[in-house]
Motif scaffolding. Structure first.
Motif, short mmCIF file in Angstrom:
data_model
loop_
_atom_site.label_atom_id
_atom_site.label_comp_id
_atom_site.label_asym_id
_atom_site.label_seq_id
_atom_site.Cartn_x
_atom_site.Cartn_y
_atom_site.Cartn_z
N PHE A 1 0.85 -1.19 0.00
CA PHE A 1 0.00 0.00 0.00
C PHE A 1 0.88 1.23 0.00
CE2 PHE A 1 -2.46 -3.39 1.85
CZ PHE A 1 -3.69 -3.25 1.23
N SER A 2 1.05 1.81 -1.16
CA SER A 2 1.91 2.99 -1.26
C SER A 2 1.52 3.80 -2.48
CB SER A 2 3.38 2.56 -1.36
OG SER A 2 4.20 3.68 -1.58
N THR A 3 1.53 5.11 -2.33
CA THR A 3 1.27 5.97 -3.49
C THR A 3 2.57 6.26 -4.23
OG1 THR A 3 1.42 7.89 -2.02
CG2 THR A 3 -0.77 7.05 -2.52
N ILE A 4 3.71 5.88 -3.63
CA ILE A 4 5.00 6.03 -4.31
C ILE A 4 5.27 4.69 -4.98
CG2 ILE A 4 7.46 6.49 -4.04
CD1 ILE A 4 6.76 7.97 -1.44
N VAL A 5 4.94 4.61 -6.25
CA VAL A 5 4.93 3.33 -6.95
C VAL A 5 5.78 3.42 -8.21
CG1 VAL A 5 3.50 1.66 -8.16
CG2 VAL A 5 2.67 2.71 -6.07
N LEU A 6 6.57 2.40 -8.44
CA LEU A 6 7.31 2.26 -9.69
C LEU A 6 6.82 1.00 -10.38
CD1 LEU A 6 11.01 3.03 -8.65
CD2 LEU A 6 9.48 4.51 -9.95
N GLY A 7 6.39 1.14 -11.63
CA GLY A 7 6.05 -0.04 -12.42
C GLY A 7 4.73 -0.71 -12.09
N SER A 8 3.84 -0.04 -11.37
CA SER A 8 2.55 -0.65 -11.09
C SER A 8 1.53 0.43 -10.72
CB SER A 8 2.66 -1.67 -9.93
OG SER A 8 3.08 -1.02 -8.74
N PRO B 1 -0.90 2.31 -8.15
CA PRO B 1 -0.89 2.50 -6.69
C PRO B 1 -2.14 1.91 -6.05
CG PRO B 1 -1.55 4.52 -7.78
CD PRO B 1 -1.14 3.57 -8.87
N LEU B 2 -2.03 1.57 -4.79
CA LEU B 2 -3.19 1.04 -4.06
C LEU B 2 -3.23 1.67 -2.68
CD1 LEU B 2 -5.56 -0.96 -3.86
CD2 LEU B 2 -3.94 -2.64 -2.94
N MET B 3 -4.37 2.25 -2.33
CA MET B 3 -4.57 2.84 -1.02
C MET B 3 -5.66 2.07 -0.27
SD MET B 3 -4.55 6.94 -1.95
CE MET B 3 -4.35 7.54 -0.28
N THR B 4 -5.55 2.06 1.03
CA THR B 4 -6.64 1.49 1.83
C THR B 4 -7.77 2.52 1.88
OG1 THR B 4 -5.82 2.42 3.91
CG2 THR B 4 -4.97 0.24 3.25
N LYS B 5 -8.93 2.05 2.27
CA LYS B 5 -10.10 2.93 2.34
C LYS B 5 -9.85 4.06 3.35
CE LYS B 5 -15.13 2.66 2.88
NZ LYS B 5 -16.26 1.76 3.23
N SER B 6 -9.25 3.73 4.48
CA SER B 6 -8.99 4.75 5.50
C SER B 6 -7.94 5.75 5.04
CB SER B 6 -8.53 4.09 6.81
OG SER B 6 -7.35 3.33 6.61
N GLU B 7 -6.92 5.28 4.29
CA GLU B 7 -5.91 6.18 3.75
C GLU B 7 -6.54 7.18 2.79
OE1 GLU B 7 -1.71 3.61 3.70
OE2 GLU B 7 -3.15 3.42 2.05
N TYR B 8 -7.43 6.68 1.96
CA TYR B 8 -8.07 7.54 0.96
C TYR B 8 -8.96 8.58 1.64
CZ TYR B 8 -10.79 9.01 -3.09
OH TYR B 8 -11.40 9.76 -4.07
N GLU B 9 -9.70 8.15 2.67
CA GLU B 9 -10.61 9.06 3.37
C GLU B 9 -9.87 10.17 4.10
OE1 GLU B 9 -12.81 6.35 5.77
OE2 GLU B 9 -14.23 5.82 4.17
N ALA C 1 -6.89 11.33 3.05
CA ALA C 1 -6.02 12.02 2.11
C ALA C 1 -6.56 13.40 1.75
CB ALA C 1 -5.86 11.18 0.84
N SER C 2 -5.67 14.27 1.32
CA SER C 2 -6.09 15.61 0.90
C SER C 2 -6.80 15.53 -0.45
CB SER C 2 -4.86 16.52 0.76
OG SER C 2 -4.03 16.08 -0.32
N ARG C 3 -7.44 16.62 -0.83
CA ARG C 3 -8.15 16.65 -2.10
C ARG C 3 -7.19 16.44 -3.27
NH1 ARG C 3 -12.25 21.54 -3.12
NH2 ARG C 3 -13.17 20.47 -1.31
N GLY C 4 -6.02 17.03 -3.18
CA GLY C 4 -5.02 16.86 -4.23
C GLY C 4 -4.53 15.43 -4.33
N GLN C 5 -4.32 14.78 -3.19
CA GLN C 5 -3.86 13.39 -3.17
C GLN C 5 -4.94 12.46 -3.74
OE1 GLN C 5 -2.99 13.24 1.05
NE2 GLN C 5 -0.78 13.27 0.67
N ARG C 6 -6.18 12.75 -3.40
CA ARG C 6 -7.28 11.94 -3.94
C ARG C 6 -7.37 12.10 -5.46
NH1 ARG C 6 -12.68 12.43 -0.13
NH2 ARG C 6 -11.71 11.91 1.87
N PHE C 7 -7.24 13.33 -5.93
CA PHE C 7 -7.30 13.58 -7.37
C PHE C 7 -6.19 12.83 -8.10
CE2 PHE C 7 -5.86 15.99 -11.09
CZ PHE C 7 -7.02 15.99 -11.85
N LYS C 8 -4.97 12.90 -7.58
CA LYS C 8 -3.83 12.22 -8.19
C LYS C 8 -4.06 10.70 -8.21
CE LYS C 8 1.17 11.63 -7.80
NZ LYS C 8 2.39 11.97 -7.01
#
Length: 324
Positions: free
Chosen positions: A117-124, A126-134, A136-143
């Motif tokens: 679970f990382s938004t810093i991803v090389l070659g794949s 990204p995957l966030m947990t539901k709680s991480e997404y909730e 996250a900032s608006r910019g992070q969610r958009f990205k």
């Protein structure tokens, strides 16, 4: 939900298949190259629009097979001790917009960090947990939404291969990623030559359409290999390589034709256990080791494609992938 137990004896059984037949590897590699060249030549020479499009589409599918063979070589699953193969594959990497430097770096990182679970991803993806997404900032969610949007898969040719794999790394570090710049330049020069000695129609037939097909196919298959119903994940602190290979990597069911065009890349859980198993031996592993037949799966049917593309987040409480 109980955690499946990894039987390390299974891993040793699978590892026994990590042996190639060099003559067979050469036959598959050279015959695929010949078919790609022949198909592109026929797309250029045909005087009928429909036939031109058909040969162009065929070229894209054949390039997909060549890409997987190149991918196997970079894993040292085939032709690992051949200097001639190294030279040929280096050029193939340039032509496929997956030069050696960035491909090895990003793809090896993917294998070593599959399903973390990382938004810093090389070659794949990204995957966030539901709680991480909730949280996250608006910019992070958009990205995050942008990186997992289906259009990134559809437009993988320009977005992923031409820009992310070639242009961006070169501009970031020209000395380290010189081959990325070279691949980008070669691709642009080929397009320029096609336009100079032909026209826009030939550019579409010989470059745009085939590369769009291999890009979209590669993008979706790569996505579905780790984003499918029934996938199991562990949080980073409990992450385990073999668990991720067996339970966070799918078996993509295909008929014989699609298996041939994709060089058996659908047997992805087996590939992640041991990436040095040649692509032509992966079905053999599946057939002989019962435990590999219990893997979560998907397919290339429209229903399964839509179902998988809706999966965006990991719900820790329910232990399932869910949508936004």
């Amino acid at each position: 939900m109980s955690t499946p137990v990894i039987d390390r004896d299974i891993i040793f059984k699978i590892n026994a298949f990590a042996k190639e037949t060099p003559g067979l590897s050469w036959i598959y590699f050279l015959s695929t190259m010949l078919l790609v060249v022949s198909s592109l030549l026929l797309a250029y020479l045909t005087s009928t629009l429909l036939l031109g499009i058909l040969f162009s589409v065929l070229s894209g599918l054949l390039l997909s097979r060549l890409f997987v063979i190149y991918h196997d070589f970079r894993h040292q699953a085939i032709l690992r001790n051949s200097t001639i193969a190294e030279m040929l594959m280096t050029v193939i990497g340039w032509l496929l917009l997956a030069p050696k430097s960035i491909w090895d770096e990003s793809h090896n990182h993917h294998h070593d960090n599959n399903s973390k679970f990382s938004t810093i991803v090389l070659g794949s993806f990204p995957l966030m947990t539901k709680s991480e997404y909730e949280s996250a900032s608006r910019g992070q969610r958009f990205k995050y939404r942008l990186m997992r949007h289906p259009m990134v898969i559809i437009l993988a040719y320009p977005i992923v291969f031409l820009i992310s794999f070639c242009l961006y790394p070169f501009l970031e570090n020209p000395r380290r990623y010189w081959d990325c710049g070279l691949a980008f330049l070669i691709h642009i020069l080929i397009g320029f030559c096609v336009l100079t000695f032909g026209n826009l129609f030939y550019l579409v037939l010989l470059q745009t359409l085939p590369y769009s097909i291999v890009g979209a196919m590669g993008g979706y298959i790569f996505y579905v290999q780790h984003n499918f119903p029934g996938a199991k994940f562990k949080l980073d602190e409990n992450w385990d390589y073999f668990y991720a290979a067996m339970y966070s990597s799918s078996y993509v069911k295909m008929n014989k034709v699609w298996r041939w065009f994709t060089a058996n890349i659908g047997y992805h859980h087996i590939h992640h256990i041991n990436s040095k198993i040649p692509f032509y031996r992966l079905p053999e592993v599946m057939e002989n080791i019962v435990e590999c037949q219990k893997q979560g799966d998907s397919s290339l049917s429209p229903h399964d494609i839509v179902r998988c593309l809706k999966l965006k987040l990991w719900d820790e409480e329910k232990s399932v992938l869910v949508g936004f």
